[in-house]
Design an enzyme around this catalytic site. Structure first.
Site, short mmCIF file in Angstrom:
data_model
loop_
_atom_site.label_atom_id
_atom_site.label_comp_id
_atom_site.label_asym_id
_atom_site.label_seq_id
_atom_site.Cartn_x
_atom_site.Cartn_y
_atom_site.Cartn_z
N TYR A 152 -0.32 -26.03 31.23
CA TYR A 152 0.15 -27.35 30.78
C TYR A 152 -1.02 -28.28 30.51
O TYR A 152 -1.08 -28.94 29.46
CB TYR A 152 1.08 -27.94 31.84
N LYS A 156 -1.93 -29.70 26.77
CA LYS A 156 -1.84 -31.13 26.47
C LYS A 156 -3.19 -31.71 26.06
O LYS A 156 -3.25 -32.61 25.21
CB LYS A 156 -1.27 -31.88 27.67
#
Length: 247
Positions: A152, A156
């Site tokens: 993640y 991102k």
């Protein structure tokens, strides 16, 4: 077109991951400000409808380039143009990096990062025609290191840097590309974390303003970056984080 730089009358916006949570709030905010919104998601359980008329719902799987190009074709067929793109579709898998499976890592990167690339690439010709604007949904996790969320965090970081690179490449086409990086938001994706009192106490201690970001906080930042009020803003990330990234 309206002369109010915060309005979107006459413009068509496409929002991925729009069925629930942050995406649904972004879609509603753009609709409230006059946009015709094409909501797209892979899931079938949608939040309430949008204010006003003319909005459409579409199915998209951002893991497929064909699905992304098909979505843009549907939007153009239904609405005749595409002015605004919000890349909000995302997933998370949590666990220590040392024991995380390759499937869990690549699944997150494929949706969050490569899926954003697929949508941007699919939408580019239509956005070039309208001198449009794009916002990628990043995260504070893409700016600071967070335990047990390697895929993640990396994905991102990637979508926020993608905004900078695309902003540079697409500036000659008068397409603006930016990103928004929220801190923790009370949505389904964070339900497990918010259910852990020790984690939540630690998390709140890192936020100078002392609260989570609400979906509306994120939607307001997205709407600003898409609007004519931000006509000279491109390649930037706005952190909607209550001050997390200032220390």
């Amino acid at each position: 077109m309206t002369t109010d730089p915060n309005r979107f009358d006459g413009r068509v916006a496409l929002v991925t991951g729009a069925a629930r949570g942050i995406g649904a709030r972004i879609a509603a905010t753009l609709a409230e400000r006059g946009a015709t919104v094409a909501q797209a998601d892979v899931r079938d359980d949608w939040d309430a409808g949008l204010p006003g008329g003319g909005h459409t719902r579409h199915r998209v799987d951002v893991r497929s380039a064909g699905s992304c190009t098909g979505l843009v074709a549907e939007v153009l067929d239904r609405h005749g143009r595409l002015d605004l793109l919000v890349n909000n579709a995302g997933v998370v898998r949590r666990g220590p990096a040392a024991t995380m499976s390759e499937d869990d890592f690549t699944a997150v990167v494929d949706v969050n990062l490569t899926g954003t690339f697929r949508m941007c690439q699919a939408a580019y010709p239509a956005l070039r025609d309208t001198h449009g604007a794009v916002v990628n949904i990043g995260s504070t996790n893409g700016h600071i290191a967070v335990l047990n969320t390697l895929g993640y965090c990396v994905s991102k970081a990637g979508v926020m840097h993608m905004a900078r690179v695309l902003a540079l490449e697409w500036a000659p086409d008068l397409i603006r590309v930016n990103a928004v990086g929220p801190t923790i938001v009370p949505t389904d994706m964070t339900a497990d974390l918010r259910g852990d009192p020790a984690y939540l106490a630690d998390k709140m201690a890192t936020i100078p303003l002392g609260r989570m970001a609400e979906p509306q906080d994120v939607a307001n930042a997205v709407a600003y970056l898409l609007s004519d009020a931000a006509a000279m803003v491109t390649g930037q990330t706005i952190f909607v984080d209550g001050g997390v990234t200032i220390h």
